[in-house]
Design a protein around this motif. Sequence first.
Motif, PDB file in Angstrom:
ATOM      1  N   THR A  53      -2.954   1.035   8.094  1.00 15.04           N
ATOM      2  CA  THR A  53      -4.302   1.593   8.004  1.00 15.04           C
ATOM      3  C   THR A  53      -5.179   0.730   7.100  1.00 15.04           C
ATOM      4  O   THR A  53      -6.339   0.450   7.417  1.00 15.04           O
ATOM      5  CB  THR A  53      -4.253   3.041   7.489  1.00 15.04           C
ATOM      6  OG1 THR A  53      -3.428   3.816   8.364  1.00 15.04           O
ATOM      7  CG2 THR A  53      -5.636   3.658   7.421  1.00 15.04           C
ATOM      8  N   HIS A  54      -4.641   0.290   5.986  1.00 14.26           N
ATOM      9  CA  HIS A  54      -5.376  -0.550   5.031  1.00 14.26           C
ATOM     10  C   HIS A  54      -5.828  -1.864   5.674  1.00 14.26           C
ATOM     11  O   HIS A  54      -6.959  -2.304   5.454  1.00 14.26           O
ATOM     12  CB  HIS A  54      -4.498  -0.829   3.806  1.00 14.26           C
ATOM     13  CG  HIS A  54      -5.055  -1.844   2.882  1.00 14.26           C
ATOM     14  ND1 HIS A  54      -6.098  -1.584   2.014  1.00 14.26           N
ATOM     15  CD2 HIS A  54      -4.714  -3.138   2.685  1.00 14.26           C
ATOM     16  CE1 HIS A  54      -6.370  -2.682   1.328  1.00 14.26           C
ATOM     17  NE2 HIS A  54      -5.548  -3.637   1.711  1.00 14.26           N
ATOM     18  N   ILE A  55      -4.964  -2.473   6.459  1.00 13.21           N
ATOM     19  CA  ILE A  55      -5.320  -3.726   7.146  1.00 13.21           C
ATOM     20  C   ILE A  55      -6.571  -3.512   7.997  1.00 13.21           C
ATOM     21  O   ILE A  55      -7.512  -4.305   7.970  1.00 13.21           O
ATOM     22  CB  ILE A  55      -4.140  -4.219   8.014  1.00 13.21           C
ATOM     23  CG1 ILE A  55      -2.988  -4.733   7.136  1.00 13.21           C
ATOM     24  CG2 ILE A  55      -4.594  -5.288   9.004  1.00 13.21           C
ATOM     25  CD1 ILE A  55      -1.684  -4.947   7.901  1.00 13.21           C
TER      26      ILE A  55
ATOM     27  N   HIS B 122      -0.388  -8.800   4.189  1.00 13.26           N
ATOM     28  CA  HIS B 122       0.222  -7.474   4.339  1.00 13.26           C
ATOM     29  C   HIS B 122       1.313  -7.451   5.407  1.00 13.26           C
ATOM     30  O   HIS B 122       2.257  -6.655   5.310  1.00 13.26           O
ATOM     31  CB  HIS B 122      -0.857  -6.427   4.612  1.00 13.26           C
ATOM     32  CG  HIS B 122      -1.613  -6.073   3.376  1.00 13.26           C
ATOM     33  ND1 HIS B 122      -1.046  -5.445   2.285  1.00 13.26           N
ATOM     34  CD2 HIS B 122      -2.903  -6.303   3.026  1.00 13.26           C
ATOM     35  CE1 HIS B 122      -1.940  -5.276   1.342  1.00 13.26           C
ATOM     36  NE2 HIS B 122      -3.088  -5.798   1.754  1.00 13.26           N
TER      37      HIS B 122
ATOM     38  N   ARG C  48     -11.627   8.645  10.856  1.00 17.68           N
ATOM     39  CA  ARG C  48     -10.877   7.878   9.853  1.00 17.68           C
ATOM     40  C   ARG C  48     -10.021   8.776   8.951  1.00 17.68           C
ATOM     41  O   ARG C  48      -8.906   8.431   8.605  1.00 17.68           O
ATOM     42  CB  ARG C  48     -11.850   7.026   9.016  1.00 17.68           C
ATOM     43  CG  ARG C  48     -11.249   6.394   7.771  1.00 17.68           C
ATOM     44  CD  ARG C  48     -10.093   5.474   8.125  1.00 17.68           C
ATOM     45  NE  ARG C  48      -9.422   4.968   6.961  1.00 17.68           N
ATOM     46  CZ  ARG C  48      -8.403   5.558   6.346  1.00 17.68           C
ATOM     47  NH1 ARG C  48      -7.923   6.710   6.779  1.00 17.68           N
ATOM     48  NH2 ARG C  48      -7.842   5.019   5.298  1.00 17.68           N
TER      49      ARG C  48
ATOM     50  N   ASP D 282      -8.737  -0.924   7.783  1.00 21.02           N
ATOM     51  CA  ASP D 282      -9.848  -0.544   6.907  1.00 21.02           C
ATOM     52  C   ASP D 282     -10.573  -1.773   6.367  1.00 21.02           C
ATOM     53  O   ASP D 282     -11.802  -1.832   6.355  1.00 21.02           O
ATOM     54  CB  ASP D 282      -9.351   0.263   5.705  1.00 21.02           C
ATOM     55  CG  ASP D 282      -9.058   1.714   6.002  1.00 21.02           C
ATOM     56  OD1 ASP D 282      -9.496   2.234   7.049  1.00 21.02           O
ATOM     57  OD2 ASP D 282      -8.386   2.343   5.153  1.00 21.02           O
ATOM     58  N   CYS D 283      -9.805  -2.749   5.905  1.00 23.97           N
ATOM     59  CA  CYS D 283     -10.403  -3.946   5.303  1.00 23.97           C
ATOM     60  C   CYS D 283     -11.114  -4.801   6.341  1.00 23.97           C
ATOM     61  O   CYS D 283     -12.164  -5.388   6.041  1.00 23.97           O
ATOM     62  CB  CYS D 283      -9.357  -4.741   4.537  1.00 23.97           C
ATOM     63  SG  CYS D 283      -8.871  -3.899   3.023  1.00 23.97           S
TER      64      CYS D 283
ATOM     65  N   MET E 124       0.829  -1.200   0.000  1.00 22.20           N
ATOM     66  CA  MET E 124       0.000   0.000   0.000  1.00 22.20           C
ATOM     67  C   MET E 124       0.869   1.259   0.000  1.00 22.20           C
ATOM     68  O   MET E 124       0.438   2.326   0.378  1.00 22.20           O
ATOM     69  CB  MET E 124      -0.948  -0.018   1.205  1.00 22.20           C
ATOM     70  CG  MET E 124      -1.896  -1.213   1.233  1.00 22.20           C
ATOM     71  SD  MET E 124      -2.793  -1.517  -0.308  1.00 22.20           S
ATOM     72  CE  MET E 124      -3.819  -0.067  -0.391  1.00 22.20           C
TER      73      MET E 124
ATOM     74  N   HIS F 197      -5.858 -11.934   4.605  1.00 25.45           N
ATOM     75  CA  HIS F 197      -5.539 -10.612   4.062  1.00 25.45           C
ATOM     76  C   HIS F 197      -4.516  -9.901   4.952  1.00 25.45           C
ATOM     77  O   HIS F 197      -3.531  -9.345   4.479  1.00 25.45           O
ATOM     78  CB  HIS F 197      -6.822  -9.775   3.942  1.00 25.45           C
ATOM     79  CG  HIS F 197      -6.578  -8.363   3.551  1.00 25.45           C
ATOM     80  ND1 HIS F 197      -6.516  -7.347   4.477  1.00 25.45           N
ATOM     81  CD2 HIS F 197      -6.357  -7.800   2.341  1.00 25.45           C
ATOM     82  CE1 HIS F 197      -6.276  -6.207   3.840  1.00 25.45           C
ATOM     83  NE2 HIS F 197      -6.174  -6.458   2.543  1.00 25.45           N
ATOM     84  N   GLU F 198      -4.749  -9.950   6.257  1.00 28.77           N
ATOM     85  CA  GLU F 198      -3.805  -9.297   7.172  1.00 28.77           C
ATOM     86  C   GLU F 198      -2.449  -9.984   7.134  1.00 28.77           C
ATOM     87  O   GLU F 198      -1.408  -9.321   7.100  1.00 28.77           O
ATOM     88  CB  GLU F 198      -4.348  -9.273   8.602  1.00 28.77           C
ATOM     89  CG  GLU F 198      -3.408  -8.573   9.558  1.00 28.77           C
ATOM     90  CD  GLU F 198      -4.084  -7.992  10.778  1.00 28.77           C
ATOM     91  OE1 GLU F 198      -3.347  -7.491  11.646  1.00 28.77           O
ATOM     92  OE2 GLU F 198      -5.322  -8.010  10.876  1.00 28.77           O
TER      93      GLU F 198
ATOM     94  N   GLU G 226       0.338   3.532   5.563  1.00 35.61           N
ATOM     95  CA  GLU G 226      -0.827   3.200   4.739  1.00 35.61           C
ATOM     96  C   GLU G 226      -1.158   1.709   4.782  1.00 35.61           C
ATOM     97  O   GLU G 226      -2.326   1.327   4.721  1.00 35.61           O
ATOM     98  CB  GLU G 226      -0.619   3.653   3.296  1.00 35.61           C
ATOM     99  CG  GLU G 226      -0.758   5.136   3.112  1.00 35.61           C
ATOM    100  CD  GLU G 226      -2.133   5.662   3.479  1.00 35.61           C
ATOM    101  OE1 GLU G 226      -3.151   5.006   3.181  1.00 35.61           O
ATOM    102  OE2 GLU G 226      -2.198   6.740   4.087  1.00 35.61           O
ATOM    103  N   THR G 227      -0.156   0.871   4.909  1.00 37.99           N
ATOM    104  CA  THR G 227      -0.409  -0.571   4.972  1.00 37.99           C
ATOM    105  C   THR G 227      -1.111  -0.931   6.278  1.00 37.99           C
ATOM    106  O   THR G 227      -2.088  -1.688   6.274  1.00 37.99           O
ATOM    107  CB  THR G 227       0.903  -1.360   4.798  1.00 37.99           C
ATOM    108  OG1 THR G 227       1.431  -1.050   3.496  1.00 37.99           O
ATOM    109  CG2 THR G 227       0.679  -2.854   4.915  1.00 37.99           C
TER     110      THR G 227
END
Length: 156
Positions: free
Chosen positions: A43-45, A130, A66, A47-48, A35, A126-127, A40-41
Amino acid sequence: MLSLFKYNWQVREDWFTWCESLPEEEFHKERVGGMKSIRETLTHIIDCELLWLNSLVDEKVVFERRQLLTQLNEIKEYSTFVQLFTEQFIEQLPSDYENNIIEVQRRDGSILEFTQKKIFAHMITHEIHHIGQLSVWAREIQRKPISSDLIIRIFE
């Protein structure tokens, strides 16, 4: 199922601690892959996790702050917020959750169907995916990554 989420959360917390000694510029630095940055990575984890959980519930959960996530402590607060929601949801799962079909609308308007079990499996893997990216970036900056070795972690 909950034990694998607890494993992920434990690894995530260890990454947060790891980031505390990271120079600010390394935390925000744009990188190749993933990401694009450690910040950002992480945060993305989160977020998903929230995105998929919101696909399972009638009343959506929103983290009001957020858009303001730029610092590690803010991301940690977001993680705690989502983790509590996730844990409560999993603890209240009906016994037939493995067969419970959920319809998910894609951006193009088409509908996909998944069991809750498959959604949870996706969230977990998914986590892990990442976390592997974070490990690569840690090595690129000559730092030891967090061990994600499930067999040696205690997370019950």
